[in-house]
Design a protein around this motif. Sequence first.
Motif, PDB file in Angstrom:
ATOM      1  N   GLY A  31       0.824  -1.201   0.000  1.00  0.00           N
ATOM      2  CA  GLY A  31       0.000   0.000   0.000  1.00  0.00           C
ATOM      3  C   GLY A  31       0.856   1.248   0.000  1.00  0.00           C
ATOM      4  O   GLY A  31       2.081   1.187  -0.185  1.00  0.00           O
ATOM      5  N   LEU A  32       0.197   2.378   0.224  1.00  0.00           N
ATOM      6  CA  LEU A  32       0.910   3.649   0.255  1.00  0.00           C
ATOM      7  C   LEU A  32       1.697   3.778   1.553  1.00  0.00           C
ATOM      8  O   LEU A  32       1.162   3.545   2.637  1.00  0.00           O
ATOM      9  CB  LEU A  32      -0.076   4.812   0.130  1.00  0.00           C
ATOM     10  CG  LEU A  32      -0.774   4.976  -1.217  1.00  0.00           C
ATOM     11  CD1 LEU A  32      -1.799   6.108  -1.139  1.00  0.00           C
ATOM     12  CD2 LEU A  32       0.239   5.256  -2.319  1.00  0.00           C
ATOM     13  N   GLY A  33       2.968   4.162   1.419  1.00  0.00           N
ATOM     14  CA  GLY A  33       3.782   4.419   2.589  1.00  0.00           C
ATOM     15  C   GLY A  33       3.598   5.845   3.059  1.00  0.00           C
ATOM     16  O   GLY A  33       2.892   6.640   2.440  1.00  0.00           O
ATOM     17  N   PHE A  34       4.255   6.201   4.161  1.00  0.00           N
ATOM     18  CA  PHE A  34       4.113   7.561   4.676  1.00  0.00           C
ATOM     19  C   PHE A  34       4.751   8.595   3.756  1.00  0.00           C
ATOM     20  O   PHE A  34       4.489   9.792   3.874  1.00  0.00           O
ATOM     21  CB  PHE A  34       4.700   7.674   6.090  1.00  0.00           C
ATOM     22  CG  PHE A  34       6.170   7.360   6.179  1.00  0.00           C
ATOM     23  CD1 PHE A  34       7.133   8.274   5.787  1.00  0.00           C
ATOM     24  CD2 PHE A  34       6.587   6.123   6.666  1.00  0.00           C
ATOM     25  CE1 PHE A  34       8.484   7.980   5.878  1.00  0.00           C
ATOM     26  CE2 PHE A  34       7.935   5.823   6.758  1.00  0.00           C
ATOM     27  CZ  PHE A  34       8.891   6.745   6.361  1.00  0.00           C
ATOM     28  N   ASP A  35       5.590   8.133   2.817  1.00  0.00           N
ATOM     29  CA  ASP A  35       6.203   9.043   1.861  1.00  0.00           C
ATOM     30  C   ASP A  35       5.346   9.231   0.609  1.00  0.00           C
ATOM     31  O   ASP A  35       5.746   9.929  -0.325  1.00  0.00           O
ATOM     32  CB  ASP A  35       7.589   8.530   1.463  1.00  0.00           C
ATOM     33  CG  ASP A  35       7.560   7.125   0.862  1.00  0.00           C
ATOM     34  OD1 ASP A  35       6.462   6.528   0.798  1.00  0.00           O
ATOM     35  OD2 ASP A  35       8.631   6.617   0.495  1.00  0.00           O
ATOM     36  N   GLY A  36       4.157   8.622   0.596  1.00  0.00           N
ATOM     37  CA  GLY A  36       3.265   8.760  -0.538  1.00  0.00           C
ATOM     38  C   GLY A  36       3.580   7.822  -1.695  1.00  0.00           C
ATOM     39  O   GLY A  36       2.899   7.858  -2.724  1.00  0.00           O
ATOM     40  N   ARG A  37       4.603   6.987  -1.556  1.00  0.00           N
ATOM     41  CA  ARG A  37       4.980   6.036  -2.595  1.00  0.00           C
ATOM     42  C   ARG A  37       4.425   4.649  -2.259  1.00  0.00           C
ATOM     43  O   ARG A  37       4.125   4.348  -1.111  1.00  0.00           O
ATOM     44  CB  ARG A  37       6.497   5.974  -2.734  1.00  0.00           C
ATOM     45  CG  ARG A  37       7.128   7.306  -3.142  1.00  0.00           C
ATOM     46  CD  ARG A  37       8.639   7.173  -3.237  1.00  0.00           C
ATOM     47  NE  ARG A  37       9.272   8.430  -3.645  1.00  0.00           N
ATOM     48  CZ  ARG A  37      10.581   8.596  -3.776  1.00  0.00           C
ATOM     49  NH1 ARG A  37      11.402   7.582  -3.531  1.00  0.00           N
ATOM     50  NH2 ARG A  37      11.057   9.784  -4.134  1.00  0.00           N
ATOM     51  N   TRP A  38       4.300   3.840  -3.327  1.00  0.00           N
ATOM     52  CA  TRP A  38       3.771   2.497  -3.130  1.00  0.00           C
ATOM     53  C   TRP A  38       4.821   1.595  -2.505  1.00  0.00           C
ATOM     54  O   TRP A  38       5.947   1.505  -2.986  1.00  0.00           O
ATOM     55  CB  TRP A  38       3.324   1.894  -4.458  1.00  0.00           C
ATOM     56  CG  TRP A  38       2.710   0.537  -4.295  1.00  0.00           C
ATOM     57  CD1 TRP A  38       3.331  -0.669  -4.455  1.00  0.00           C
ATOM     58  CD2 TRP A  38       1.378   0.248  -3.897  1.00  0.00           C
ATOM     59  NE1 TRP A  38       2.464  -1.694  -4.201  1.00  0.00           N
ATOM     60  CE2 TRP A  38       1.246  -1.156  -3.855  1.00  0.00           C
ATOM     61  CE3 TRP A  38       0.266   1.039  -3.586  1.00  0.00           C
ATOM     62  CZ2 TRP A  38       0.059  -1.792  -3.508  1.00  0.00           C
ATOM     63  CZ3 TRP A  38      -0.924   0.400  -3.231  1.00  0.00           C
ATOM     64  CH2 TRP A  38      -1.002  -0.992  -3.204  1.00  0.00           C
ATOM     65  N   TRP A  39       4.452   0.938  -1.420  1.00  0.00           N
ATOM     66  CA  TRP A  39       5.296  -0.062  -0.785  1.00  0.00           C
ATOM     67  C   TRP A  39       4.662  -1.428  -1.045  1.00  0.00           C
ATOM     68  O   TRP A  39       3.484  -1.644  -0.759  1.00  0.00           O
ATOM     69  CB  TRP A  39       5.400   0.165   0.716  1.00  0.00           C
ATOM     70  CG  TRP A  39       6.082   1.455   1.105  1.00  0.00           C
ATOM     71  CD1 TRP A  39       6.641   2.383   0.268  1.00  0.00           C
ATOM     72  CD2 TRP A  39       6.256   1.956   2.432  1.00  0.00           C
ATOM     73  NE1 TRP A  39       7.164   3.429   0.980  1.00  0.00           N
ATOM     74  CE2 TRP A  39       6.944   3.192   2.320  1.00  0.00           C
ATOM     75  CE3 TRP A  39       5.913   1.499   3.698  1.00  0.00           C
ATOM     76  CZ2 TRP A  39       7.280   3.962   3.430  1.00  0.00           C
ATOM     77  CZ3 TRP A  39       6.246   2.263   4.809  1.00  0.00           C
ATOM     78  CH2 TRP A  39       6.929   3.476   4.677  1.00  0.00           C
ATOM     79  N   GLY A  40       5.439  -2.335  -1.595  1.00  0.00           N
ATOM     80  CA  GLY A  40       4.919  -3.635  -1.975  1.00  0.00           C
ATOM     81  C   GLY A  40       4.681  -4.547  -0.787  1.00  0.00           C
ATOM     82  O   GLY A  40       5.109  -4.278   0.343  1.00  0.00           O
TER      83      GLY A  40
END
Length: 258
Positions: free
Chosen positions: A129-138
């Motif tokens: 999902g979305l990480g705290f940095d706004g990027r997708w984390w697998g």
Amino acid sequence: MLSSAARVYRETRKNHDQLFNVYVMRPIAALFVAAVAPSRLTPNQVTLLNLTVFVVAAGLLIALSSWVGGLAAVAVLELSYCLDCADGMLARHKGLASKAGHLFDFFTDELKAVLLVGALAVRGWRVGGLGFDGRWWGPGDARFLLGGIFGVTVIASAVSLTSFIRRPEVSGRPTTVEAHYEAIESNAPTTANPMRSALVRGVGLVTVFLRFMNHYPSHIWLWAIAGRMDLYLWIWIALNAIYLAQGWAGLALRFGRG
């Protein structure tokens, strides 16, 4: 039954309650209270029941990784919250309200908050999902677990802070049973100064909004419908971190003077 539930609802409402409680959960909880009031079921037993249901909901958040599974888990969570509303209403209705019962209810509420942030973090680790940095984390990204550890620390610290500042020795206000289960009978103070009134209303609206955002039962179902439980995890941790920082700033100013 409906007339009894309506009477329970009127008699057990609280001041400054969440809108979600006023219009959704407490009417439903009033039906439950009206049904069980003649029985020997106690408020503390209802508190234990709501905690048990919540543990099931947390497990479902982790085990059911699909969108539908998330909705099912949140539905069970909301059932738990309905019972959470019902325990205090039952205590008020039957004249069984006590400081110990309120503190037990508060303890289980904060335990549920810790369980929720942990379950959301593990869910994020499982499905991505979305990480705290706004990027997708697998899926399998350990940063979700690290975020969960940080979140649990923040929530647990916020619980400790709240327990401390609510103590009569610190707040300067005696803690009465009535304060925990107050009925809705209040006359808000008014001021004749228009500018001050506008400022008070503005601050009040901000406070209401922040309370709403931190009150997860009011809107976690919206995040589940949107499929963005990952985003809610970071928002909820951030809100509690802000509360914790604000609280510690006040304590530092008060106790740092010697």
